[in-house]
Motif scaffolding. Structure first.
Motif, PDB file in Angstrom:
ATOM      1  N   THR A 270       1.175   3.052   3.413  1.00 24.86           N
ATOM      2  CA  THR A 270       2.027   2.349   4.372  1.00 24.86           C
ATOM      3  C   THR A 270       3.491   2.658   4.081  1.00 24.86           C
ATOM      4  O   THR A 270       4.275   2.934   4.997  1.00 24.86           O
ATOM      5  CB  THR A 270       1.785   0.827   4.301  1.00 24.86           C
ATOM      6  OG1 THR A 270       0.389   0.582   4.444  1.00 24.86           O
ATOM      7  CG2 THR A 270       2.532   0.097   5.396  1.00 24.86           C
TER       8      THR A 270
ATOM      9  N   LEU B  75      -7.454   1.265   7.973  1.00 27.36           N
ATOM     10  CA  LEU B  75      -7.284   0.169   8.928  1.00 27.36           C
ATOM     11  C   LEU B  75      -6.213  -0.803   8.433  1.00 27.36           C
ATOM     12  O   LEU B  75      -5.420  -1.313   9.229  1.00 27.36           O
ATOM     13  CB  LEU B  75      -8.615  -0.560   9.141  1.00 27.36           C
ATOM     14  CG  LEU B  75      -9.689   0.252   9.873  1.00 27.36           C
ATOM     15  CD1 LEU B  75     -11.010  -0.489   9.883  1.00 27.36           C
ATOM     16  CD2 LEU B  75      -9.252   0.577  11.286  1.00 27.36           C
ATOM     17  N   ARG B  76      -6.173  -1.041   7.110  1.00 23.78           N
ATOM     18  CA  ARG B  76      -5.137  -1.924   6.560  1.00 23.78           C
ATOM     19  C   ARG B  76      -3.748  -1.299   6.733  1.00 23.78           C
ATOM     20  O   ARG B  76      -2.783  -1.998   7.032  1.00 23.78           O
ATOM     21  CB  ARG B  76      -5.414  -2.228   5.083  1.00 23.78           C
ATOM     22  CG  ARG B  76      -6.513  -3.265   4.885  1.00 23.78           C
ATOM     23  CD  ARG B  76      -6.598  -3.759   3.455  1.00 23.78           C
ATOM     24  NE  ARG B  76      -7.026  -2.736   2.520  1.00 23.78           N
ATOM     25  CZ  ARG B  76      -8.296  -2.382   2.321  1.00 23.78           C
ATOM     26  NH1 ARG B  76      -9.265  -2.973   3.003  1.00 23.78           N
ATOM     27  NH2 ARG B  76      -8.610  -1.443   1.457  1.00 23.78           N
TER      28      ARG B  76
ATOM     29  N   ASN C  18       0.859  -1.194   0.000  1.00 18.50           N
ATOM     30  CA  ASN C  18       0.000   0.000   0.000  1.00 18.50           C
ATOM     31  C   ASN C  18       0.896   1.246   0.000  1.00 18.50           C
ATOM     32  O   ASN C  18       1.850   1.350   0.765  1.00 18.50           O
ATOM     33  CB  ASN C  18      -0.919  -0.048   1.232  1.00 18.50           C
ATOM     34  CG  ASN C  18      -1.822   1.161   1.364  1.00 18.50           C
ATOM     35  OD1 ASN C  18      -1.355   2.284   1.480  1.00 18.50           O
ATOM     36  ND2 ASN C  18      -3.107   0.928   1.363  1.00 18.50           N
TER      37      ASN C  18
ATOM     38  N   GLY D 212     -11.646   1.328   5.675  1.00 21.07           N
ATOM     39  CA  GLY D 212     -10.943   0.044   5.614  1.00 21.07           C
ATOM     40  C   GLY D 212      -9.522   0.172   5.101  1.00 21.07           C
ATOM     41  O   GLY D 212      -8.617  -0.560   5.535  1.00 21.07           O
ATOM     42  N   THR D 213      -9.296   1.098   4.177  1.00 24.82           N
ATOM     43  CA  THR D 213      -7.947   1.326   3.657  1.00 24.82           C
ATOM     44  C   THR D 213      -7.019   1.765   4.778  1.00 24.82           C
ATOM     45  O   THR D 213      -5.892   1.274   4.906  1.00 24.82           O
ATOM     46  CB  THR D 213      -7.983   2.402   2.549  1.00 24.82           C
ATOM     47  OG1 THR D 213      -8.800   1.924   1.489  1.00 24.82           O
ATOM     48  CG2 THR D 213      -6.599   2.712   2.020  1.00 24.82           C
TER      49      THR D 213
ATOM     50  N   ARG E  10      -2.770  -1.774  10.347  1.00 27.19           N
ATOM     51  CA  ARG E  10      -2.431  -3.171  10.619  1.00 27.19           C
ATOM     52  C   ARG E  10      -1.035  -3.501  10.069  1.00 27.19           C
ATOM     53  O   ARG E  10      -0.227  -4.143  10.729  1.00 27.19           O
ATOM     54  CB  ARG E  10      -3.478  -4.105   9.996  1.00 27.19           C
ATOM     55  CG  ARG E  10      -3.479  -5.497  10.580  1.00 27.19           C
ATOM     56  CD  ARG E  10      -4.650  -6.364  10.098  1.00 27.19           C
ATOM     57  NE  ARG E  10      -5.932  -5.712  10.247  1.00 27.19           N
ATOM     58  CZ  ARG E  10      -6.765  -5.432   9.225  1.00 27.19           C
ATOM     59  NH1 ARG E  10      -6.454  -5.738   7.993  1.00 27.19           N
ATOM     60  NH2 ARG E  10      -7.923  -4.846   9.453  1.00 27.19           N
ATOM     61  N   ALA E  11      -0.752  -3.028   8.847  1.00 31.73           N
ATOM     62  CA  ALA E  11       0.556  -3.290   8.241  1.00 31.73           C
ATOM     63  C   ALA E  11       1.673  -2.639   9.057  1.00 31.73           C
ATOM     64  O   ALA E  11       2.730  -3.250   9.274  1.00 31.73           O
ATOM     65  CB  ALA E  11       0.579  -2.772   6.799  1.00 31.73           C
TER      66      ALA E  11
ATOM     67  N   GLU F  51       2.189  -4.691  12.198  1.00 36.06           N
ATOM     68  CA  GLU F  51       2.883  -5.947  11.922  1.00 36.06           C
ATOM     69  C   GLU F  51       4.369  -5.712  11.657  1.00 36.06           C
ATOM     70  O   GLU F  51       5.191  -6.592  11.913  1.00 36.06           O
ATOM     71  CB  GLU F  51       2.228  -6.665  10.734  1.00 36.06           C
ATOM     72  CG  GLU F  51       0.896  -7.291  11.109  1.00 36.06           C
ATOM     73  CD  GLU F  51       0.075  -7.745   9.915  1.00 36.06           C
ATOM     74  OE1 GLU F  51       0.557  -7.627   8.760  1.00 36.06           O
ATOM     75  OE2 GLU F  51      -1.050  -8.214  10.141  1.00 36.06           O
TER      76      GLU F  51
END
Length: 123
Positions: free
Chosen positions: A4, A40-41, A1, A37-38, A44-45, A48
């Protein structure tokens, strides 16, 4: 992304500058997904990749963009608890359920807070 990558390289505020710039230029063209949602991804990335502080910053900014998103509130609540702010996290998890009483992320987060795993018995 793309966000990110920008957040990792240049910081969260640069990533949101990029998000806002693209949204202003391409808003409804369907080229990019500007929904919660974008974000949130992205969070999350970052989490991680061991960028927990950046993930938390993304979620806090996401809350200002999507104040009525139960998923954002649940993710922010979980991140706050993980960062050690249990009261703040619990408040966000409860806010998520006030928006959507069936939000599974918020239900699971509150369940973990209210029923912590039992400590293993001492040998």
């Amino acid at each position: 992304n793309m966000m990110t990558a920008t957040a990792t390289a240049k910081g969260v505020s640069a990533a949101f500058d990029q998000y806002n710039d693209l949204k202003n230029k391409y808003g409804d063209a369907g080229l990019y997904d500007f929904r919660a949602g974008t974000l949130l991804r992205v969070a999350r990335a970052l989490d991680e990749d061991k960028h927990g502080d950046d993930a938390l910053a993304v979620l806090k900014q996401s809350k200002t963009l999507f104040p009525q998103s139960a998923d954002v509130a649940a993710a922010l609540g979980g991140a706050l608890v993980q960062a050690g702010d249990v009261p703040g996290g619990k408040a966000e998890l409860e806010r998520a359920l006030s928006i959507d009483p069936n939000n599974m992320g918020a239900k699971m987060g509150l369940d973990r807070l209210n029923h912590p795993p039992a400590a293993p018995p001492k040998p």
